[in-house]
Design a protein around this motif. Structure first.
Motif, PDB file in Angstrom:
ATOM      1  N   TYR A  94      -1.231 101.862  61.527  1.00 26.00           N
ATOM      2  CA  TYR A  94      -0.728 102.745  60.473  1.00 26.00           C
ATOM      3  C   TYR A  94      -1.076 102.137  59.116  1.00 26.00           C
ATOM      4  N   PRO A  95      -1.514 102.978  58.165  1.00 28.38           N
ATOM      5  CA  PRO A  95      -1.921 102.436  56.861  1.00 28.38           C
ATOM      6  C   PRO A  95      -0.740 102.222  55.920  1.00 28.38           C
ATOM      7  N   ILE A  96      -0.818 101.160  55.141  1.00 33.26           N
ATOM      8  CA  ILE A  96       0.141 100.854  54.074  1.00 33.26           C
ATOM      9  C   ILE A  96      -0.658 100.579  52.808  1.00 33.26           C
ATOM     10  N   THR A  97      -0.220 101.146  51.703  1.00 33.30           N
ATOM     11  CA  THR A  97      -0.928 100.953  50.435  1.00 33.30           C
ATOM     12  C   THR A  97      -0.029 100.232  49.440  1.00 33.30           C
ATOM     13  N   ALA A  98      -0.482  99.078  48.980  1.00 35.40           N
ATOM     14  CA  ALA A  98       0.214  98.320  47.939  1.00 35.40           C
ATOM     15  C   ALA A  98      -0.585  98.452  46.645  1.00 35.40           C
ATOM     16  N   SER A  99       0.097  98.814  45.565  1.00 33.44           N
ATOM     17  CA  SER A  99      -0.587  99.102  44.304  1.00 33.44           C
ATOM     18  C   SER A  99      -0.054  98.245  43.177  1.00 33.44           C
TER      19      SER A  99
ATOM     20  N   LYS B 167      12.166  93.063  66.121  1.00 29.21           N
ATOM     21  CA  LYS B 167      12.230  94.505  66.284  1.00 29.21           C
ATOM     22  C   LYS B 167      12.219  95.215  64.937  1.00 29.21           C
ATOM     23  N   THR B 168      12.872  94.640  63.932  1.00 27.81           N
ATOM     24  CA  THR B 168      12.958  95.264  62.612  1.00 27.81           C
ATOM     25  C   THR B 168      12.570  94.249  61.537  1.00 27.81           C
ATOM     26  N   PRO B 169      11.321  93.865  61.462  1.00 24.60           N
ATOM     27  CA  PRO B 169      10.919  92.855  60.474  1.00 24.60           C
ATOM     28  C   PRO B 169      10.755  93.460  59.077  1.00 24.60           C
ATOM     29  N   VAL B 170      10.832  92.594  58.082  1.00 22.25           N
ATOM     30  CA  VAL B 170      10.533  92.951  56.695  1.00 22.25           C
ATOM     31  C   VAL B 170       9.325  92.131  56.270  1.00 22.25           C
ATOM     32  N   TYR B 171       8.357  92.802  55.679  1.00 25.60           N
ATOM     33  CA  TYR B 171       7.143  92.112  55.239  1.00 25.60           C
ATOM     34  C   TYR B 171       6.887  92.435  53.774  1.00 25.60           C
ATOM     35  N   VAL B 172       6.450  91.433  53.020  1.00 19.37           N
ATOM     36  CA  VAL B 172       6.168  91.599  51.599  1.00 19.37           C
ATOM     37  C   VAL B 172       4.661  91.529  51.385  1.00 19.37           C
ATOM     38  N   TYR B 173       4.112  92.569  50.767  1.00 23.05           N
ATOM     39  CA  TYR B 173       2.690  92.602  50.411  1.00 23.05           C
ATOM     40  C   TYR B 173       2.551  92.117  48.966  1.00 23.05           C
ATOM     41  N   PRO B 174       1.962  90.943  48.767  1.00 25.19           N
ATOM     42  CA  PRO B 174       1.902  90.389  47.405  1.00 25.19           C
ATOM     43  C   PRO B 174       0.712  90.865  46.592  1.00 25.19           C
ATOM     44  N   VAL B 175      -0.319  91.386  47.259  1.00 24.82           N
ATOM     45  CA  VAL B 175      -1.570  91.724  46.581  1.00 24.82           C
ATOM     46  C   VAL B 175      -1.856  93.202  46.817  1.00 24.82           C
ATOM     47  N   SER B 176      -2.292  93.901  45.788  1.00 25.27           N
ATOM     48  CA  SER B 176      -2.606  95.320  45.936  1.00 25.27           C
ATOM     49  C   SER B 176      -3.778  95.496  46.883  1.00 25.27           C
ATOM     50  N   GLY B 177      -3.753  96.595  47.602  1.00 25.31           N
ATOM     51  CA  GLY B 177      -4.828  96.903  48.538  1.00 25.31           C
ATOM     52  C   GLY B 177      -4.369  97.868  49.600  1.00 25.31           C
ATOM     53  N   ALA B 178      -5.325  98.297  50.431  1.00 29.21           N
ATOM     54  CA  ALA B 178      -5.033  99.178  51.562  1.00 29.21           C
ATOM     55  C   ALA B 178      -4.967  98.318  52.828  1.00 29.21           C
ATOM     56  N   TYR B 179      -3.824  98.310  53.467  1.00 31.28           N
ATOM     57  CA  TYR B 179      -3.590  97.481  54.640  1.00 31.28           C
ATOM     58  C   TYR B 179      -3.402  98.356  55.873  1.00 31.28           C
TER      59      TYR B 179
ATOM     60  N   THR C 177       5.630 103.859  52.735  1.00 28.59           N
ATOM     61  CA  THR C 177       4.227 103.643  53.094  1.00 28.59           C
ATOM     62  C   THR C 177       3.391 103.173  51.912  1.00 28.59           C
ATOM     63  N   GLY C 178       4.007 103.052  50.759  1.00 23.87           N
ATOM     64  CA  GLY C 178       3.280 102.586  49.592  1.00 23.87           C
ATOM     65  C   GLY C 178       4.231 102.190  48.494  1.00 23.87           C
ATOM     66  N   GLY C 179       3.771 101.331  47.608  1.00 28.18           N
ATOM     67  CA  GLY C 179       4.597 100.886  46.495  1.00 28.18           C
ATOM     68  C   GLY C 179       3.875  99.844  45.680  1.00 28.18           C
ATOM     69  N   TYR C 180       4.597  99.283  44.720  1.00 33.51           N
ATOM     70  CA  TYR C 180       4.021  98.303  43.809  1.00 33.51           C
ATOM     71  C   TYR C 180       4.217  96.886  44.340  1.00 33.51           C
ATOM     72  N   VAL C 181       3.203  96.058  44.108  1.00 34.69           N
ATOM     73  CA  VAL C 181       3.328  94.654  44.472  1.00 34.69           C
ATOM     74  C   VAL C 181       4.287  93.962  43.487  1.00 34.69           C
ATOM     75  N   PRO C 182       5.050  92.958  43.982  1.00 40.29           N
ATOM     76  CA  PRO C 182       5.213  92.627  45.403  1.00 40.29           C
ATOM     77  C   PRO C 182       6.006  93.710  46.118  1.00 40.29           C
ATOM     78  N   PHE C 183       5.512  94.155  47.251  1.00 40.95           N
ATOM     79  CA  PHE C 183       5.953  95.383  47.896  1.00 40.95           C
ATOM     80  C   PHE C 183       6.565  95.045  49.259  1.00 40.95           C
ATOM     81  N   SER C 184       7.864  95.273  49.391  1.00 44.28           N
ATOM     82  CA  SER C 184       8.582  94.965  50.625  1.00 44.28           C
ATOM     83  C   SER C 184       8.695  96.214  51.499  1.00 44.28           C
ATOM     84  N   VAL C 185       8.414  96.043  52.788  1.00 50.35           N
ATOM     85  CA  VAL C 185       8.460  97.158  53.727  1.00 50.35           C
ATOM     86  C   VAL C 185       9.313  96.747  54.925  1.00 50.35           C
ATOM     87  N   LEU C 186      10.236  97.628  55.330  1.00 52.08           N
ATOM     88  CA  LEU C 186      11.023  97.452  56.535  1.00 52.08           C
ATOM     89  C   LEU C 186      10.378  98.251  57.652  1.00 52.08           C
ATOM     90  N   PHE C 187       9.975  97.578  58.722  1.00 56.02           N
ATOM     91  CA  PHE C 187       9.381  98.221  59.885  1.00 56.02           C
ATOM     92  C   PHE C 187      10.408  98.257  61.022  1.00 56.02           C
TER      93      PHE C 187
END
Length: 937
Positions: free
Chosen positions: A517-522, A488-500, A453-463
């Protein structure tokens, strides 16, 4: 002219119920301006009267401003019809005075004689059945009543009643005026009054009862009822057509609002600097906003209300902490068992607060600043709809598309089969429903999980989509309205820090369901770890605790364990206890401020450590006191003036508390099971509890709120949870549900549980301070100390040597623990355990690498459509992730260099965002690409 004015009052006369009585003792003195009575002037009759006399005034116009200074007289109109007996004014400064049946042109004052510094008190006065054009004022007037009067273009003003007293204001009609009470500290009752174009204002009043009043078109700038610095009871009132039906202002709290009707107002209820209020069984309908919490309210209870058909919002929340205190809210707003029926029933505005009413500096509330609970625990009802259980709220919409109007309830308990996600941070986990089984269509239910639910940019998340009954899905990973995936199971990369906010929307033939649902990239922080050895002698030191600059621990250097303290600012070590007794080193000392508490065994039978009690030492006074005398007290913790511990004096282990400020002991738990390991922060006590298990296991985590006397079960899993700790709204513990010990956290304000550790090793014995959690971790085949930062979602290994590290404690950026690394050989073959206290200071440092600087160019910047352009990245500082925005609604991700075709004429802004592990940067060139219409020759 007087007769014409009198005709205006005839409508009001039907409002008056006349009660006229003549005392059984004293003289009867008559007044008539035609000379046929004892006196022509009322003042002459008053001056000649004595205690117990009654003055009867015949119809007429008496141009007198009367001063009543003689106790225990009554001034009554003979006709009992106030429209035919007029007096200019009354000034009453005597006790036991009654005025009944007059039309009073310039007002009536109830107030004692003026002394050197203040007015004297008066008492037991009655003003009844009069018509007044300039109102009534009552100051320092006790045990009196103002009843059944008609007051035009003014009001009733009561003030400075500062002693125990009953003051009744009832059955009055006030037109174009108001009723106010100020500095009233007694039983002031406002009952069954009607205020047309008026309102009720209460300031610095405690114990007023505002009952069965009708208020419309309020005064005070449109207020129906307005409170400042007050605590009162408001029941069975009707308030309509006001700007604010009820306005709770500065330092107002602990008011009770029951069975009121607020309709067709701008705001039904507005709560600003107000907390601890109860709003129950009210009807709040057809307002612009039903209830608004803005500014700095806290700890309000909203239950059993019908909040319906409000035009903008049912409940609107926009909260802000005081910057001067650097803190958030003091309590949780509990909102449950209400019936909502609005287009938007609940709106939690987490943006910048811009109102200047509170004279505070605007602060960005971020993604979660507001403490809201939208359900209570599931308990037997009836609920507001007559259902079987209390839980959350009933969420309807006027067009029939509300969640509760369409949610399935297959088990028939009238609690929805799925949770209601109001927004990413406010969820009703037990929404009320009312729908028969045969009428239940199969609706989709959106649900998904993320691997992190959170991590450092660039931040990859498996949903992963876990939705039910859906035929299609759409993912929006940053809630910007654009479709990002349908997998059904995408992967998305958050490149910029922020609350999504991630939004999954699923559909079937019967409807649509969404989950947020909130995701935090830092941006990645850089830490430096500075380790220091606190103890260096060859005896054993263990079980440390830390507060400020003081570290307290057990030390056996004298052959027996005793309590020592080490001060970091002075580098000075001090021995606290000097006993040849027994300490259980598994239960270490605790410290708060200058106070240290511990469990100590002492012997009443020679050679037997049979009595365990809690002791406290005050560093500032160098004094020790014994807290308990049960002989069965263990595991103490301390916060402020409160000490908690486990006590088995009743045969089973219970949680007890002792308040140093009151010298009062309180038993917290009373059930027959085992409770242990208590921890305290503020008003909240947590512990492990085996009441739901067999014997001692499994144990759950429970919490008790001292301010509300309310106990809450925190964990409901069938596995074992133990060793809880609490800081602020966060509770942490060790949890066995994954068949290995993990650290879990529960946030009291959001009712959200979070798994902190996911490693297959064992993580136990958590400690928490602020955003940092420390624990013992065995993933490296020996116990190490680890740290997790909730604000950055960063896990850090604190110790890396191959010895044993145990008993972590944390304060600020300092972590202390017991460390076995210095064991030594004796006689060349026998290893001797030598436990020491170590400390690590965790601090952030500037990164060695810089965040990237975005830059780019294009091979062409203009041309006819379709125009194909090659964009080349020229960024510096080694970016590893690129996001292009071509200005036409199309993005290109992961591309170092990008080719894009512009198909429509226009001028396009182009931007590039680049990211590396130290941050991100964006460059935008306005109107960089110009595309002309295709030429047709």
């Amino acid at each position: 002219m007087w007769v014409n004015k009198l005709s205006i009052f005839l409508v009001a006369i039907t409002f008056l119920t006349i009660v006229f009585c003549i005392p059984a003792s004293g003289r009867e003195i008559t007044v008539d301006d035609n000379g046929s009575a004892d006196y022509i002037l009322i003042q002459e009759a008053v001056n000649s009267s004595s205690s117990g006399d009654t003055i009867i005034v015949y119809p007429g116009f008496y141009n007198e401003s009367l001063d009543i200074v003689i106790d225990n007289i009554s001034v009554l109109s003979e006709s009992e019809h106030p429209e035919d007996t007029a007096v200019r004014a009354f000034n009453i400064s005597a006790n036991n005075t009654t005025v009944n049946g007059f039309r009073i042109n310039e007002g009536l004052i109830l107030r004692g004689h003026k002394s050197d510094f203040w007015y004297d008190n008066i008492a037991n006065c009655t003003v009844k059945n009069n018509i007044l054009e300039s109102g009534i004022g009552a100051g320092r007037c006790y045990n009196s009543s103002i009843e059944k009067n008609v007051i035009l273009n003014s009001g009733i003003h009561v003030y400075d009643i500062d002693k125990p007293s009953d003051f009744l204001i009832s059955d009055n009609l006030v037109v174009n005026g108001d009723i106010t009470a100020s500095h009233v500290y007694s039983n002031c009752i406002l009952l069954n009054n009607t205020l047309l174009n008026g309102g009720i204002g209460v300031s610095e009043c405690y114990g007023c009862n505002i009952l069965k009043n009708y208020i419309s078109n309020g005064t005070f700038n449109g207020y129906g009822i307005v409170f400042t610095e007050s605590s009162n009871e408001v029941q069975n009132n009707t308030i309509i057509n006001c700007t604010y039906g009820v306005f709770l202002g500065w330092l107002t709290g602990n008011n009770e609002f029951y069975n009121n009707t607020l309709t067709s107002n701008g705001y039904g209820i507005y709560a600003g600097e107000s907390g601890g209020n109860v709003f129950s069984n009210n009807t709040i309908s057809k307002n612009n906003i039903g209830i608004s919490f803005e500014g700095h309210p806290s700890d309000n209870l909203i239950t059993g209300n019908r909040i319906e058909l409000n035009r903008q919002y049912g409940i609107y929340v926009k909260l802000i902490p005081y910057r001067i205190h650097e803190e958030s809210y003091n309590g949780t707003h509990q909102i449950y068992n209400n019936k909502f029926n609005n287009n938007i029933s609940f709106f939690n505005d987490t943006g910048n607060y811009t109102d200047n009413y509170y004279a505070v500096i605007p602060v960005n509330n971020g993604v979660r600043a507001n403490s809201i609970e939208l359900n209570t625990t599931k308990t037997p009802g009836p609920d507001i709809l007559g259902g079987y259980y209390l839980g959350g709220n009933y969420w309807a919409k006027p067009d029939g598309t509300g969640f509760s109007q369409n949610c399935n309830d297959w088990n028939g308990d009238e609690i929805g089969d799925s949770v209601y996600t109001v927004n990413a941070y406010d969820i009703d986990y037990l929404p009320l429903v009312s729908i028969s089984e045969q009428d239940q269509p199969v609706f989709p239910v959106a649900d998904f999980s993320s691997n992190v639910t959170g991590g450092y940019v660039p931040f990859s998340v498996l949903f992963t989509d876990y939705s039910q009954n859906s035929t299609s899905r759409v993912w929006d990973f940053d809630n910007d309205g654009a479709i990002d995936s349908t997998d059904k199971t995408p992967v998305y990369v958050y490149p910029v820090s922020g609350a999504y906010t991630v939004n999954l929307t699923v559909n079937n033939a019967n409807g649509t369901s969404s989950k947020l649902y909130p995701i935090t990239a830092s941006d990645r922080p850089q830490y430096t770890l500075t380790e220091a050895q606190i103890t260096t002698n060859k005896s054993n030191q263990t079980s440390p605790a830390i507060y400020g600059d003081n570290i307290v621990f057990f030390d056996d250097r004298g052959g027996y364990y005793n309590i020592y303290v080490y001060n970091l600012s002075t580098s000075r070590e001090s021995q606290i206890t000097f006993n040849e007794t027994y300490y259980n080193t598994a239960t270490g000392p605790a410290i708060y401020g200058d106070r240290i508490v511990w469990q100590e065994y002492r012997s009443t039978i020679p050679g037997v450590w049979d009595k365990a009690d809690i002791h406290m030492y005050n560093l500032s006074t160098s004094t020790e006191i014994q807290i308990t005398d049960s002989g069965q007290a263990f595991c103490p913790d301390i916060y402020g003036d409160r000490i908690v511990w486990k006590d088995i004096r009743n045969g089973k282990a219970d949680i007890y508390m002792y308040d140093l400020s009151t010298s009062k002991e309180t038993r917290i738990t009373t059930n027959e099971s085992y409770q242990g390991d208590p921890s305290i922060y503020g008003d909240k006590v947590v512990w492990q509890d085996s009441r739901n298990g067999d014997g001692y296991n499994p144990a759950d985590i429970y919490m008790y709120d001292l301010s509300t006397s309310r106990e809450i079960q925190i964990t409901h899993d069938d596995s074992d949870q133990y060793s809880p700790a609490i800081y602020g709204d966060s509770i942490v513990w060790a949890d066995w549900r994954n068949r290995g010990w993990d650290i879990y956290m529960y946030n009291i304000s959001t009712s959200r549980e979070t798994r902190i550790t996911i490693d297959k090793g064992s993580q136990e014995y958590p400690a928490i301070y602020g955003d940092k959690i420390a624990w013992v971790d065995s993933r490296n085949n020996n116990p190490d100390i680890y740290l997790y930062d909730l604000s950055t979602h960063v896990e850090t290994r604190i110790t890396s040597n191959n010895s044993v590290q145990l008993n972590p404690a944390i304060y600020g950026d300092r972590i202390v623990w017991t460390d076995w690394r210095n064991e030594y050989k004796q006689n060349d073959h026998l290893y001797v355990t030598n436990k020491d206290i170590y400390m690590c200071t965790v601090s952030e440092v500037e990164p060695s690498l810089k965040a990237p600087v975005a830059d780019f160019s294009a091979n062409t910047t203009s041309g006819n459509s379709p125009l194909k352009v090659l964009f080349t990245d020229r960024s510096t500082e080694e970016p590893v992730y690129w996001l292009w925005d071509f200005g036409d609604g199309i993005h290109s991700r992961h591309a170092l260099n990008a080719t894009h075709t512009f198909t429509k004429p226009g001028k396009y802004d182009v931007s590039l965002t680049v990211t590396n592990e130290n941050g991100s940067n964006t460059k935008t060139i306005p109107e960089y690409i110009t595309v002309s219409a295709e030429n047709h020759i």
